[in-house]
Design a protein around this motif. Structure first.
Motif, PDB file in Angstrom:
ATOM      1  N   UNK A  34      -5.188  -4.036   0.155  1.00  0.00           N
ATOM      2  CA  UNK A  34      -3.767  -3.920   0.452  1.00  0.00           C
ATOM      3  C   UNK A  34      -3.205  -5.323   0.672  1.00  0.00           C
ATOM      4  N   UNK A  35      -2.040  -5.581   0.134  1.00  0.00           N
ATOM      5  CA  UNK A  35      -1.400  -6.883   0.245  1.00  0.00           C
ATOM      6  C   UNK A  35      -0.292  -6.845   1.301  1.00  0.00           C
ATOM      7  N   UNK A  36      -0.567  -7.440   2.456  1.00  0.00           N
ATOM      8  CA  UNK A  36       0.429  -7.478   3.522  1.00  0.00           C
ATOM      9  C   UNK A  36       1.652  -8.260   3.045  1.00  0.00           C
ATOM     10  N   UNK A  37       2.839  -7.759   3.381  1.00  0.00           N
ATOM     11  CA  UNK A  37       4.118  -8.354   2.987  1.00  0.00           C
ATOM     12  C   UNK A  37       4.341  -8.328   1.480  1.00  0.00           C
ATOM     13  N   UNK A  38       3.638  -7.423   0.797  1.00  0.00           N
ATOM     14  CA  UNK A  38       3.828  -7.254  -0.640  1.00  0.00           C
ATOM     15  C   UNK A  38       4.772  -6.091  -0.903  1.00  0.00           C
ATOM     16  N   UNK A  39       4.624  -5.499  -2.074  1.00  0.00           N
ATOM     17  CA  UNK A  39       5.514  -4.402  -2.486  1.00  0.00           C
ATOM     18  C   UNK A  39       4.818  -3.044  -2.433  1.00  0.00           C
ATOM     19  N   UNK A  40       3.651  -2.974  -1.822  1.00  0.00           N
ATOM     20  CA  UNK A  40       2.918  -1.724  -1.803  1.00  0.00           C
ATOM     21  C   UNK A  40       3.451  -0.742  -0.762  1.00  0.00           C
ATOM     22  N   UNK A  41       4.173  -1.234   0.240  1.00  0.00           N
ATOM     23  CA  UNK A  41       4.744  -0.325   1.241  1.00  0.00           C
ATOM     24  C   UNK A  41       6.226  -0.619   1.505  1.00  0.00           C
ATOM     25  N   UNK A  53       6.215   1.827   7.283  1.00  0.00           N
ATOM     26  CA  UNK A  53       5.239   1.174   8.156  1.00  0.00           C
ATOM     27  C   UNK A  53       3.825   1.685   7.855  1.00  0.00           C
ATOM     28  N   UNK A  54       2.862   0.770   7.933  1.00  0.00           N
ATOM     29  CA  UNK A  54       1.467   1.105   7.653  1.00  0.00           C
ATOM     30  C   UNK A  54       0.598   0.793   8.867  1.00  0.00           C
ATOM     31  N   UNK A  55      -0.539   1.457   8.924  1.00  0.00           N
ATOM     32  CA  UNK A  55      -1.503   1.168   9.980  1.00  0.00           C
ATOM     33  C   UNK A  55      -2.088  -0.221   9.734  1.00  0.00           C
ATOM     34  N   UNK A  56      -2.361  -0.940  10.817  1.00  0.00           N
ATOM     35  CA  UNK A  56      -2.900  -2.300  10.712  1.00  0.00           C
ATOM     36  C   UNK A  56      -4.265  -2.302  10.040  1.00  0.00           C
ATOM     37  N   UNK A  57      -4.582  -3.424   9.417  1.00  0.00           N
ATOM     38  CA  UNK A  57      -5.863  -3.570   8.737  1.00  0.00           C
ATOM     39  C   UNK A  57      -5.666  -3.896   7.272  1.00  0.00           C
ATOM     40  N   UNK A  58      -6.681  -4.457   6.676  1.00  0.00           N
ATOM     41  CA  UNK A  58      -6.601  -4.856   5.278  1.00  0.00           C
ATOM     42  C   UNK A  58      -7.575  -4.058   4.408  1.00  0.00           C
ATOM     43  N   UNK A  59      -7.660  -2.763   4.668  1.00  0.00           N
ATOM     44  CA  UNK A  59      -8.522  -1.925   3.850  1.00  0.00           C
ATOM     45  C   UNK A  59      -7.938  -1.795   2.439  1.00  0.00           C
ATOM     46  N   UNK A  63      -7.372   3.542   0.747  1.00  0.00           N
ATOM     47  CA  UNK A  63      -7.628   4.020   2.107  1.00  0.00           C
ATOM     48  C   UNK A  63      -6.475   3.752   3.077  1.00  0.00           C
ATOM     49  N   UNK A  64      -5.429   3.077   2.628  1.00  0.00           N
ATOM     50  CA  UNK A  64      -4.320   2.672   3.497  1.00  0.00           C
ATOM     51  C   UNK A  64      -3.456   3.889   3.846  1.00  0.00           C
ATOM     52  N   UNK A  65      -3.031   3.958   5.117  1.00  0.00           N
ATOM     53  CA  UNK A  65      -2.210   5.082   5.585  1.00  0.00           C
ATOM     54  C   UNK A  65      -0.865   4.589   6.108  1.00  0.00           C
TER      55      UNK A  65
END
Length: 189
Positions: A34-41, A53-59, A63-65
């Motif tokens: 998962x790319x934080x501050x990207x366009x995935x969320x 908003x997503x749960x913290x972590x770089x899975x 697996x991202x929730x």
């Protein structure tokens, strides 16, 4: 066989769909971080950001929730009230899984834009960067890989050519957001 590969962004802008429309098979990349501050969320529309908003972590993306998907989605719809009728069409796409939500949104937008390209998924591998893209292209029978123009900076074209896969860069795109294109399309009818 033309193939393109991309992570499942949330409410992607229109060039994402132009890429899908210009290939025979589109590969969604979910076995990557998962790319934080990207366009995935989140997405940018008319110079404003709209975020789930997503749960913290770089899975990995698969697996991202999302933390509060329905609440965040309602906030987005309220802020984009001019597009409420269109956005209501995505209510059934919003679930806790980032991968599932984004893939459902992409499929729904393809349907609304009348794009019938086959969409497939990546698979687990230890390969990275260009080696991974070439492996996916070979797996799905590509003779040509269509890439965004920004990849010219990091894509190793030699690896593609060594595997008899032509590389073409997508350019001269309609820079509108997909929501604008869907709205304009609906106003025509």
């Amino acid at each position: 066989m033309k193939i393109s590969i991309h992570q499942p962004n949330f409410m992607p802008w229109y060039p994402f769909f132009q890429k899908i429309q210009n290939v025979d098979r589109f590969v969604i990349l979910t076995h990557c971080q998962f790319e934080k501050n990207g366009y995935q969320n989140r997405f940018n529309f008319n110079n404003s950001w709209y975020t789930m908003s997503v749960k913290k972590g770089l899975e990995p993306i698969k697996d991202k929730l999302y933390l509060n998907p329905n609440n965040d989605w309602d906030k987005i719809k309220n802020r984009l009230s001019e597009y409420k009728t269109i956005l209501d069409e995505f209510d059934n796409c919003i679930v806790e899984s980032l991968e599932e939500t984004n893939c459902l949104v992409i499929n729904k937008l393809c349907e609304m834009l009348e794009i019938e390209t086959e969409i497939v998924f990546d698979y687990p591998t230890e390969l990275k960067s260009t080696d991974r893209l070439v492996d996916l292209c070979k797996h799905y029978g590509a003779t040509e890989y269509i890439s965004g123009i920004g990849a010219k900076e990091y894509l190793d074209e030699y690896i593609f050519h060594k595997n008899n896969i032509k590389v073409t860069y997508q350019d001269n795109l309609n820079k509108a957001h997909s929501l604008q294109v869907v709205k304009e399309k609906n106003e025509i009818f």
